[in-house]
Design a protein around this motif. Structure first.
Motif, PDB file in Angstrom:
ATOM      1  N   GLU A   1      -4.118  -9.196 -11.172  1.00  0.00           N
ATOM      2  CA  GLU A   1      -5.236  -9.461 -10.216  1.00  0.00           C
ATOM      3  C   GLU A   1      -4.993 -10.733  -9.413  1.00  0.00           C
ATOM      4  OE1 GLU A   1      -9.861 -10.691 -11.165  1.00  0.00           O
ATOM      5  OE2 GLU A   1      -9.149  -8.879 -12.170  1.00  0.00           O
TER       6      GLU A   1
ATOM      7  N   LEU B   1      -1.150  -4.328  -3.168  1.00  0.00           N
ATOM      8  CA  LEU B   1      -2.297  -3.372  -2.695  1.00  0.00           C
ATOM      9  C   LEU B   1      -3.455  -4.027  -2.148  1.00  0.00           C
ATOM     10  CD1 LEU B   1      -2.362  -1.494  -6.139  1.00  0.00           C
ATOM     11  CD2 LEU B   1      -1.229  -0.574  -3.990  1.00  0.00           C
ATOM     12  N   THR B   2      -4.012  -3.563  -1.083  1.00  0.00           N
ATOM     13  CA  THR B   2      -5.184  -4.168  -0.431  1.00  0.00           C
ATOM     14  C   THR B   2      -6.377  -3.560  -0.936  1.00  0.00           C
ATOM     15  OG1 THR B   2      -5.090  -2.464   1.556  1.00  0.00           O
ATOM     16  CG2 THR B   2      -3.723  -4.606   1.880  1.00  0.00           C
ATOM     17  N   HIS B   3      -6.269  -2.463  -1.180  1.00  0.00           N
ATOM     18  CA  HIS B   3      -7.508  -1.866  -1.979  1.00  0.00           C
ATOM     19  C   HIS B   3      -7.250  -0.663  -2.584  1.00  0.00           C
ATOM     20  CE1 HIS B   3      -7.135   0.207   1.961  1.00  0.00           C
ATOM     21  NE2 HIS B   3      -8.127   1.253   1.554  1.00  0.00           N
ATOM     22  N   TYR B   4      -8.199   0.138  -3.338  1.00  0.00           N
ATOM     23  CA  TYR B   4      -7.788   1.201  -4.092  1.00  0.00           C
ATOM     24  C   TYR B   4      -7.941   2.720  -3.931  1.00  0.00           C
ATOM     25  CZ  TYR B   4      -6.898  -2.839  -7.117  1.00  0.00           C
ATOM     26  OH  TYR B   4      -6.702  -4.065  -7.764  1.00  0.00           O
TER      27      TYR B   4
ATOM     28  N   ASP C   1       0.855  -1.333   0.167  1.00  0.00           N
ATOM     29  CA  ASP C   1      -0.061   0.079   0.083  1.00  0.00           C
ATOM     30  C   ASP C   1       0.744   1.206  -0.060  1.00  0.00           C
ATOM     31  OD1 ASP C   1      -2.305  -1.448  -0.200  1.00  0.00           O
ATOM     32  OD2 ASP C   1      -2.976  -1.325   1.926  1.00  0.00           O
TER      33      ASP C   1
ATOM     34  N   TYR D   1       0.360  -6.259  -7.534  1.00  0.00           N
ATOM     35  CA  TYR D   1      -0.587  -7.353  -7.290  1.00  0.00           C
ATOM     36  C   TYR D   1      -1.665  -6.514  -6.467  1.00  0.00           C
ATOM     37  CZ  TYR D   1       3.194 -10.477  -8.427  1.00  0.00           C
ATOM     38  OH  TYR D   1       4.023 -11.301  -8.903  1.00  0.00           O
ATOM     39  N   GLY D   2      -3.082  -6.729  -6.941  1.00  0.00           N
ATOM     40  CA  GLY D   2      -4.233  -6.266  -6.283  1.00  0.00           C
ATOM     41  C   GLY D   2      -5.294  -7.045  -6.631  1.00  0.00           C
TER      42      GLY D   2
ATOM     43  N   CYS E   1      -8.101   2.983 -10.089  1.00  0.00           N
ATOM     44  CA  CYS E   1      -7.469   1.566 -10.627  1.00  0.00           C
ATOM     45  C   CYS E   1      -5.805   1.850 -11.265  1.00  0.00           C
ATOM     46  CB  CYS E   1      -8.397   1.124 -11.431  1.00  0.00           C
ATOM     47  SG  CYS E   1      -8.042  -0.668 -12.283  1.00  0.00           S
TER      48      CYS E   1
ATOM     49  N   HIS F   1     -11.755  -5.021  -0.901  1.00  0.00           N
ATOM     50  CA  HIS F   1     -10.699  -5.116  -0.018  1.00  0.00           C
ATOM     51  C   HIS F   1     -10.118  -6.684   0.286  1.00  0.00           C
ATOM     52  CE1 HIS F   1      -8.041  -3.986   3.242  1.00  0.00           C
ATOM     53  NE2 HIS F   1      -8.571  -2.827   3.351  1.00  0.00           N
TER      54      HIS F   1
ATOM     55  N   GLY G   1      -2.668   3.517  -2.749  1.00  0.00           N
ATOM     56  CA  GLY G   1      -2.118   3.200  -4.082  1.00  0.00           C
ATOM     57  C   GLY G   1      -1.738   4.331  -4.860  1.00  0.00           C
TER      58      GLY G   1
ATOM     59  N   TRP H   1     -10.668  -5.024  -9.732  1.00  0.00           N
ATOM     60  CA  TRP H   1     -11.219  -3.511  -9.366  1.00  0.00           C
ATOM     61  C   TRP H   1     -12.695  -3.705  -8.954  1.00  0.00           C
ATOM     62  CZ3 TRP H   1     -10.416   1.329  -8.545  1.00  0.00           C
ATOM     63  CH2 TRP H   1     -11.341   2.299  -8.778  1.00  0.00           C
TER      64      TRP H   1
END
Length: 281
Positions: free
Chosen positions: A113, A64-67, A41, A89-90, A107, A139, A72, A93
């Motif tokens: 993904e 990445l845990t979330h956007y 993050d 990596y995430g 995004c 998340h 990010g 979306w």
């Protein structure tokens, strides 16, 4: 209970270090003996890059845990500093639902993904991915599989607290937070924000006679006065002080019933009432 962690993994000696960003974010950095690093993050690209250069570390991957942008937003800057594309990596979306008031998300232009149940091998380290929706729809958290488990929580769980429910439902968030109780007690938790002191103040409102909370407030106050992080924390510690992990405790149930002045009977109802109480405090 609190402080920086160094661990002997099955394949490598690792260190997990916090990079402070903005007012209260932490970018978590995982490095091994070969001086290669993984960032979790990186909302502030300049802060992350400065730390990497200062410590002569080679960045090999970003998780990445979330956007949300404070998690990010540093990707573009970091990518500009390297000739080769970074491995990012995430989660899949998912746009913020129409009508939901939530922080802005973005995004990434290019990323791999990862879904719940995925296993990633990076720098001879293995990460497992879990879905923890609620704060945002997409998340996830990352579990570094080691002799001790290290869980990078993003904004799904904080010390003595949990994230706001911006995009999901209270039920989703309750089940996401409760899923942390399935880890061993010695699991180390790495939330993305230094919210511990204010969260403990709320926890003390809920359980004023909880001595573990009183002791934690004193310990965290000393750490923060010295400019030290209150994180990571163990799950065993959180079970004693985090009201969102204590929704089945009679003291928490009673406090919520008194605050709401209505009948609340299940742990999920307790959680929902606690989150609304915290949002209003």
């Amino acid at each position: 209970m609190f402080g920086l962690i160094q661990a002997n993994g099955a394949t490598a000696m690792i260190q997990v270090l916090p990079i402070p960003a903005f007012n209260d974010n932490y970018i978590w950095l995982i490095k091994n003996e070969q001086r290669t690093a993984i960032l979790v993050d990186p909302g502030d690209g300049q802060a992350a890059y400065h730390f990497l250069k200062q410590h002569d570390l080679t960045l090999t991957a970003i998780l990445l845990t979330h956007y949300h942008r404070d998690h990010g937003g540093g990707l573009e800057y970091l990518q500009q500093q390297y000739q080769q594309p970074l491995a990012i990596y995430g989660p899949k979306w998912q746009a913020t639902p129409v009508g939901k008031r939530a922080p802005q998300k973005r995004c990434p232009e290019a990323f791999t993904e990862v879904a719940a149940g995925a296993r990633l091998e990076i720098n001879q380290l293995v990460f497992r991915v879990n879905a923890v929706p609620g704060h945002t729809l997409e998340h996830i958290n990352y579990v570094l599989e080691d002799d001790t488990q290290h869980v990078f929580c993003g904004d799904s769980l904080f010390s003595a607290g949990c994230g706001r429910v911006f995009e999901g439902t209270m039920s989703e968030m309750y089940h996401s937070v409760s899923s942390y109780l399935d880890f061993p007690d010695n699991t180390l938790l790495y939330p993305a924000h230094e919210y511990t002191f204010s969260n403990l103040a709320f926890a003390h409102q809920v359980e004023p006679d909880n001595l573990a909370i009183t002791d934690a407030i004193k310990q965290v106050a000393k750490l923060r006065q010295q400019g030290l992080p209150s994180l990571p924390v163990t799950l065993s510690h959180e079970k004693k002080v985090n009201p969102f992990l204590r929704c089945d405790q009679p003291t928490v149930l009673q406090a919520v019933q008194l605050h709401c002045a209505e009948a609340i009977t299940t742990p999920e109802m307790v959680f929902s009432a606690l989150r609304k109480w915290k949002d209003e405090s």
